[in-house]
Design a protein around this motif. Structure first.
Motif, mmCIF file in Angstrom:
data_model
loop_
_atom_site.group_PDB
_atom_site.id
_atom_site.type_symbol
_atom_site.label_atom_id
_atom_site.label_comp_id
_atom_site.label_asym_id
_atom_site.label_seq_id
_atom_site.Cartn_x
_atom_site.Cartn_y
_atom_site.Cartn_z
ATOM 1 N N TYR A 1 0.843 -1.189 0.000
ATOM 2 C CA TYR A 1 0.000 0.000 0.000
ATOM 3 C C TYR A 1 0.883 1.245 0.000
ATOM 4 C CZ TYR A 1 -3.923 -3.036 1.242
ATOM 5 O OH TYR A 1 -4.872 -4.020 1.248
ATOM 6 N N MET A 2 0.463 2.232 -0.759
ATOM 7 C CA MET A 2 1.229 3.478 -0.849
ATOM 8 C C MET A 2 0.676 4.484 0.158
ATOM 9 S SD MET A 2 3.535 2.878 -3.127
ATOM 10 C CE MET A 2 4.114 4.398 -3.855
ATOM 11 N N ASP A 3 0.826 4.175 1.432
ATOM 12 C CA ASP A 3 0.391 5.059 2.503
ATOM 13 C C ASP A 3 1.377 6.204 2.670
ATOM 14 O OD1 ASP A 3 -0.489 2.123 4.336
ATOM 15 O OD2 ASP A 3 -1.843 3.450 3.250
ATOM 16 N N ARG A 4 0.891 7.353 3.069
ATOM 17 C CA ARG A 4 1.743 8.534 3.264
ATOM 18 C C ARG A 4 2.885 8.268 4.239
ATOM 19 N NH1 ARG A 4 1.249 13.175 0.788
ATOM 20 N NH2 ARG A 4 -0.776 13.806 0.025
ATOM 21 N N GLU A 5 2.658 7.421 5.234
ATOM 22 C CA GLU A 5 3.676 7.145 6.249
ATOM 23 C C GLU A 5 4.935 6.523 5.633
ATOM 24 O OE1 GLU A 5 0.358 5.126 6.964
ATOM 25 O OE2 GLU A 5 -0.106 7.266 6.935
ATOM 26 N N ARG A 6 4.813 5.889 4.488
ATOM 27 C CA ARG A 6 5.959 5.233 3.842
ATOM 28 C C ARG A 6 6.885 6.216 3.125
ATOM 29 N NH1 ARG A 6 5.373 -0.291 3.661
ATOM 30 N NH2 ARG A 6 3.279 -1.092 3.827
ATOM 31 N N PHE A 7 6.375 7.408 2.824
ATOM 32 C CA PHE A 7 7.148 8.353 2.026
ATOM 33 C C PHE A 7 8.157 9.118 2.875
ATOM 34 C CE2 PHE A 7 3.337 7.799 -0.571
ATOM 35 C CZ PHE A 7 3.933 7.509 -1.786
ATOM 36 N N LYS A 8 9.318 9.325 2.284
ATOM 37 C CA LYS A 8 10.368 10.104 2.939
ATOM 38 C C LYS A 8 10.024 11.584 2.953
ATOM 39 C CE LYS A 8 14.351 7.195 1.975
ATOM 40 N NZ LYS A 8 15.654 7.101 1.299
ATOM 41 N N GLY A 9 9.410 12.055 1.899
ATOM 42 C CA GLY A 9 9.039 13.455 1.825
ATOM 43 C C GLY A 9 10.197 14.378 1.488
ATOM 44 N N ARG B 1 9.249 16.644 -5.991
ATOM 45 C CA ARG B 1 8.972 16.437 -7.418
ATOM 46 C C ARG B 1 8.718 14.964 -7.701
ATOM 47 N NH1 ARG B 1 7.214 16.004 -11.882
ATOM 48 N NH2 ARG B 1 8.386 16.087 -13.803
ATOM 49 N N GLN B 2 9.591 14.099 -7.207
ATOM 50 C CA GLN B 2 9.408 12.668 -7.423
ATOM 51 C C GLN B 2 8.204 12.154 -6.635
ATOM 52 O OE1 GLN B 2 13.285 10.956 -6.587
ATOM 53 N NE2 GLN B 2 13.572 10.676 -8.779
ATOM 54 N N LEU B 3 7.962 12.702 -5.469
ATOM 55 C CA LEU B 3 6.835 12.275 -4.655
ATOM 56 C C LEU B 3 5.521 12.549 -5.360
ATOM 57 C CD1 LEU B 3 7.478 11.281 -1.688
ATOM 58 C CD2 LEU B 3 5.936 13.092 -1.032
ATOM 59 N N GLU B 4 5.431 13.691 -6.062
ATOM 60 C CA GLU B 4 4.211 14.023 -6.794
ATOM 61 C C GLU B 4 3.874 12.953 -7.827
ATOM 62 O OE1 GLU B 4 4.586 17.888 -8.534
ATOM 63 O OE2 GLU B 4 5.066 18.797 -6.602
ATOM 64 N N LEU B 5 4.891 12.357 -8.422
ATOM 65 C CA LEU B 5 4.661 11.350 -9.441
ATOM 66 C C LEU B 5 3.945 10.125 -8.883
ATOM 67 C CD1 LEU B 5 8.069 11.325 -11.347
ATOM 68 C CD2 LEU B 5 5.877 12.129 -12.225
ATOM 69 N N VAL B 6 4.381 9.651 -7.738
ATOM 70 C CA VAL B 6 3.843 8.392 -7.213
ATOM 71 C C VAL B 6 2.699 8.580 -6.247
ATOM 72 C CG1 VAL B 6 5.969 7.111 -7.587
ATOM 73 C CG2 VAL B 6 5.604 8.237 -5.401
ATOM 74 N N TRP B 7 2.517 9.772 -5.719
ATOM 75 C CA TRP B 7 1.415 9.992 -4.781
ATOM 76 C C TRP B 7 0.263 10.551 -5.531
ATOM 77 C CZ3 TRP B 7 -0.253 8.076 -0.603
ATOM 78 C CH2 TRP B 7 -1.299 8.667 0.086
#
Length: 140
Positions: A122-130, A134-140
């Motif tokens: 699951y692509m939960d927000r808690e998994r993201f480094k933040g 720019r790259q985060l926008e692509l996958v979130w």
């Protein structure tokens, strides 16, 4: 909700070319709100390369699932039978809209402690480094 799936390069190519319109799985997500698959292309690529929307999920006996999906399977019957050997239930994600990313994303750059999932993640927000917005926008 999005999930990340590990998919072999050959199948990734077939998905993004439109040859493969079903992605087969031995098990599917417990959550019912999953609408999009983020595609992690396994080695030697090792990057997140795009995503696709899930049109629907088909659940059936392997033999019946093959009859329904073989035209968009992108795989041989032999491969299909081997993949589902010993299973009474098989799943197919019907691939909807496909979006290839212009820039492939190293998953370790955006996800904490990334290891490619055997099944799904699951692509939960808690998994993201933040750290890389720019790259985060692509996958979130």
């Amino acid at each position: 909700m999005k999930v990340l799936l590990s998919i072999n390069p050959e199948h990734v190519e077939n998905i993004f070319s439109g040859l493969k319109t079903y992605e087969f799985r031995r098990k599917v997500f417990a959550r019912k709100d999953v609408k999009t698959v983020v595609v992690y292309c396994t080695m030697p690529i090792g990057k997140i390369v795009g995503e696709f929307d899930i049109d629907c999920i088909i659940e059936d006996k392997p033999s019946d699932l093959w009859k329904e999906t073989e035209g968009g399977s992108g795989i041989t019957k032999k491969f299909f039978d081997s993949y589902f050997e010993g299973r009474e239930v098989a799943y197919a994600l019907k691939i909807g809209e496909v979006r290839a990313y212009d820039t492939h994303v190293n998953p370790s750059d955006v996800l904490d402690n990334f290891t490619p999932p055997q099944s799904y993640m699951y692509m939960d927000r808690e998994r993201f480094k933040g750290t890389n917005s720019r790259q985060l926008e692509l996958v979130w």
